[in-house]
Design an enzyme around this catalytic site. Structure first.
Site, short mmCIF file in Angstrom:
data_model
loop_
_atom_site.label_atom_id
_atom_site.label_comp_id
_atom_site.label_asym_id
_atom_site.label_seq_id
_atom_site.Cartn_x
_atom_site.Cartn_y
_atom_site.Cartn_z
N LYS A 22 2.39 -3.41 7.26
CA LYS A 22 2.65 -3.58 5.82
C LYS A 22 4.09 -3.16 5.50
O LYS A 22 4.77 -3.81 4.71
CB LYS A 22 1.67 -2.76 4.99
CG LYS A 22 0.22 -3.24 5.01
CD LYS A 22 0.00 -4.62 4.42
CE LYS A 22 0.21 -4.69 2.93
NZ LYS A 22 -0.19 -6.02 2.38
N TYR B 130 -1.66 -0.69 10.99
CA TYR B 130 -1.82 -1.32 9.67
C TYR B 130 -0.62 -1.00 8.76
O TYR B 130 0.05 -1.90 8.25
CB TYR B 130 -3.13 -0.86 9.01
CG TYR B 130 -3.18 -1.15 7.51
CD1 TYR B 130 -3.18 -2.46 7.05
CD2 TYR B 130 -3.20 -0.12 6.56
CE1 TYR B 130 -3.20 -2.74 5.67
CE2 TYR B 130 -3.22 -0.38 5.20
CZ TYR B 130 -3.23 -1.69 4.76
OH TYR B 130 -3.25 -1.97 3.41
N THR C 173 0.82 -1.21 0.00
CA THR C 173 0.00 0.00 0.00
C THR C 173 0.86 1.26 0.00
O THR C 173 2.01 1.24 0.47
CB THR C 173 -0.90 -0.02 1.26
OG1 THR C 173 -1.47 1.27 1.46
CG2 THR C 173 -0.10 -0.37 2.52
N ASP C 174 0.28 2.36 -0.46
CA ASP C 174 0.98 3.65 -0.39
C ASP C 174 1.10 4.14 1.06
O ASP C 174 1.87 5.05 1.34
CB ASP C 174 0.28 4.72 -1.26
CG ASP C 174 -1.16 5.00 -0.87
OD1 ASP C 174 -1.68 4.35 0.06
OD2 ASP C 174 -1.77 5.90 -1.50
N GLU C 175 0.31 3.53 1.97
CA GLU C 175 0.30 4.03 3.36
C GLU C 175 1.63 3.83 4.07
O GLU C 175 1.90 4.48 5.08
CB GLU C 175 -0.86 3.38 4.14
CG GLU C 175 -2.19 3.62 3.43
CD GLU C 175 -3.43 3.31 4.25
OE1 GLU C 175 -3.36 3.31 5.49
OE2 GLU C 175 -4.47 3.07 3.63
P1 NAD Z 1 -9.55 -7.42 2.28
O1 NAD Z 1 -9.54 -7.17 3.74
O2 NAD Z 1 -10.78 -7.15 1.48
O3 NAD Z 1 -9.16 -8.94 1.99
C1 NAD Z 1 -8.13 -9.60 2.68
C2 NAD Z 1 -8.28 -11.10 2.42
O4 NAD Z 1 -7.23 -11.77 3.13
C3 NAD Z 1 -9.61 -11.67 2.94
O5 NAD Z 1 -10.17 -12.53 1.98
C4 NAD Z 1 -9.20 -12.43 4.20
O6 NAD Z 1 -10.04 -13.55 4.47
C5 NAD Z 1 -7.78 -12.87 3.84
N1 NAD Z 1 -6.96 -13.12 5.04
C6 NAD Z 1 -6.84 -12.30 6.13
N2 NAD Z 1 -6.04 -12.89 7.05
C7 NAD Z 1 -5.64 -14.08 6.52
C8 NAD Z 1 -4.79 -15.12 6.99
N3 NAD Z 1 -4.21 -15.06 8.20
N4 NAD Z 1 -4.59 -16.20 6.19
C9 NAD Z 1 -5.17 -16.27 4.96
N5 NAD Z 1 -6.01 -15.32 4.48
C10 NAD Z 1 -6.23 -14.23 5.25
O7 NAD Z 1 -8.30 -6.60 1.70
P2 NAD Z 1 -8.12 -5.85 0.31
O8 NAD Z 1 -8.63 -4.47 0.44
O9 NAD Z 1 -8.61 -6.73 -0.79
O10 NAD Z 1 -6.53 -5.77 0.26
C11 NAD Z 1 -5.76 -6.82 -0.31
C12 NAD Z 1 -4.29 -6.46 -0.24
O11 NAD Z 1 -4.06 -5.24 -0.95
C13 NAD Z 1 -3.77 -6.22 1.18
O12 NAD Z 1 -2.48 -6.76 1.27
C14 NAD Z 1 -3.76 -4.71 1.32
O13 NAD Z 1 -2.77 -4.32 2.23
C15 NAD Z 1 -3.43 -4.30 -0.09
N6 NAD Z 1 -3.93 -2.97 -0.50
C16 NAD Z 1 -5.24 -2.63 -0.34
C17 NAD Z 1 -5.69 -1.39 -0.77
C18 NAD Z 1 -7.15 -1.00 -0.66
O14 NAD Z 1 -7.50 0.15 -0.99
N7 NAD Z 1 -8.05 -1.86 -0.25
C19 NAD Z 1 -4.80 -0.49 -1.35
C20 NAD Z 1 -3.45 -0.87 -1.50
C21 NAD Z 1 -3.04 -2.11 -1.08
P1 TYD Z 2 -10.68 4.03 4.45
O1 TYD Z 2 -11.67 3.60 3.41
O2 TYD Z 2 -10.75 3.40 5.80
O3 TYD Z 2 -9.24 3.86 3.80
P2 TYD Z 2 -7.78 4.34 4.36
O4 TYD Z 2 -7.89 4.71 5.78
O5 TYD Z 2 -6.98 3.10 4.15
O6 TYD Z 2 -7.37 5.46 3.46
O7 TYD Z 2 -10.83 5.60 4.66
C1 TYD Z 2 -10.67 6.52 3.59
C2 TYD Z 2 -10.70 7.91 4.17
O8 TYD Z 2 -12.01 8.16 4.71
C3 TYD Z 2 -9.74 8.09 5.34
O9 TYD Z 2 -9.20 9.41 5.31
C4 TYD Z 2 -10.63 7.94 6.58
C5 TYD Z 2 -11.98 8.46 6.10
N1 TYD Z 2 -13.16 7.81 6.73
C6 TYD Z 2 -14.16 8.60 7.31
O10 TYD Z 2 -14.09 9.84 7.32
N2 TYD Z 2 -15.22 7.97 7.87
C7 TYD Z 2 -15.36 6.62 7.89
O11 TYD Z 2 -16.35 6.09 8.45
C8 TYD Z 2 -14.33 5.82 7.28
C9 TYD Z 2 -14.42 4.33 7.26
C10 TYD Z 2 -13.24 6.47 6.70
#
Ligand code: NAD
Ligand code: TYD
Length: 352
Positions: A160, A156, A131-133
């Protein structure tokens, strides 16, 4: 036949990656390994679950023996590692789960890949999705590049960042063929309604308050999830070993502006009077350690691998809202725990 392990394939982004690979690469066997936590849902993969080049394994990447056995048995050619605890707010209330899954789980996978691939590293790839975070927070200007120093602030992002360092260490120390990408906020179908967009769509539909953290001034860069999946496909096949690629939508939004845009789309789609959804906006206590701004410089992947986002944001958001409104049952299942039952039925059936 190439055997590809995708971890976390039942989650939001993972399910889009599994779908893309199963459909695009009939010559691959796509193995989805997922623990099915609250965020993992096999309903996300209904359209590919019966394909002959797809296989689901339920398991926990934190379980060292299990991971070693699966690698020994399946002999994967490549790994795309998405499994993670992914929600910042949950990491604030329960950091340990993030340490176990995101750090220990990743090292278990690295160790198993190292062991199984030690005699034959050619044509293998361990692709870690991040992630960019990890880069921390920006002020009003500037962008994260692949050279930006890590400065994570939430449990988190710290977990990562830690996993990214370990992946690089396994490349530098043991020669493991790794590649990493760091992406901005994804949006689209099948996202668990704890993240901003699906949560707010759900709340607007049910006339519930929209809890905006702080003043809503934080900025995020948003990328349509299918565009992230296509970038993952490219990096997996063409990304250079040992390299990192930043992926982003070049699409920054202040939370409050994004929420107002969403409210407008929802009013329109629900046939409500203009401004009705905005009335649900409620400012609440800010998230602890809330990063002000994320913004990605994705010129490297654009120049070197020829990737770019395919959708403009207006279109992506319209599509996303339409999907959640059309898939009420999915939302009801994931919010009621109903999907656990679905899994149990599917799993028992598959075991026979
Ligand atoms: P998500 O929470 O929707 O899905 C995570 C999946 O991992 C789920 O299916 C869960 O059951 C599985 N999982 C969790 N713990 C596990 C374990 N111990 N063993 C096996 N499986 C397990 O997450 P997402 O949003 O789809 O993100 C997927 C990846 O992409 C993550 O690594 C996250 O850090 C990265 N990512 C997400 C975003 C975003 O905006 N959502 C952005 C950048 C990077
Ligand atoms: P989120 O979807 O949790 O992603 P991330 O924290 O990984 O960027 O949140 C996106 C943005 O929205 C973040 O700045 C937090 C804000 N946010 C709210 O203001 N209210 C909410 O209920 C949630 C879930 C997020």
């Amino acid at each position: 036949m190439k055997k590809i392990l995708i971890t976390g394939g039942a989650g939001f982004i993972g399910s889009h990656v599994v779908r893309l690979f199963v459909k695009k690469y009939p010559e691959y066997l796509v193995v989805n390994l997922d623990k099915l936590t609250y965020a993992g849902n096999l309903e996300n993969l209904k359209d590919v679950e019966n394909q002959s080049n797809y296989k689901f394994i339920k398991g926990d990447i934190v379980d060292t023996n299990f991971v070693q056995q699966i690698f020994k048995k399946e002999q994967f050619d490549g790994v795309i590692h998405l499994a993670a605890e992914s929600h910042v707010d949950r990491s604030i209330s329960n950091p340990m789960e993030f340490v176990y899954t995101n750090i220990v789980g990743t090292v278990n996978l690295l160790n198993a890949a190292r062991e199984e691939w030690k005699d034959q590293l050619e044509n293998k790839k361990f692709y870690h999705i991040s992630t960019d975070e990890v880069y921390g927070a920006l002020g009003d200007s500037g962008y994260f590049t692949e050279e930006t120093a890590y400065d994570p602030h939430s449990p988190y992002s710290a977990s990562k960042a830690s996993s990214d360092h370990l992946v690089r260490a396994y490349h530098d120390t043991f020669g493991l063929p790794v590649v990493i990408s760091n992406c901005s906020n994804n949006y689209g179908s099948f996202q668990f309604p704890e993240k901003l967009l699906p949560l707010f769509i759900h709340n607007i539909r049910n006339n519930k308050p929209l809890p905006v953290y702080g003043k809503g001034e934080n900025v995020r860069d948003w990328l349509y999830v299918e565009d992230h999946a296509s970038a993952i496909d490219l990096v997996f096949h063409k990304g250079k070993i040992g390299e990192t690629y930043n992926i982003g939508g070049n699409n920054e939004w202040k939370n409050i502006d994004l929420i107002k845009k969403l409210c407008g789309i929802m009013d329109n789609k629900l046939g409500r009077e203009t401004g009705a959804s905005e009335k649900l906006i409620t400012f609440v206590k800010d998230r602890a350690g809330h990063d002000l701004r994320y913004a990605i410089d994705s010129s490297k992947i654009q120049k070197e691998l020829g990737w770019k986002p395919s959708l403009n944001f207006g279109e992506g958001l319209e599509r996303t809202v339409a999907w959640y409104l059309e898939n009420k049952q999915w939302l009801e299942h994931v919010t009621s725990g109903e999907y656990q039952k679905y899994y149990e039925e599917q799993y028992v059936k598959r075991e026979k």
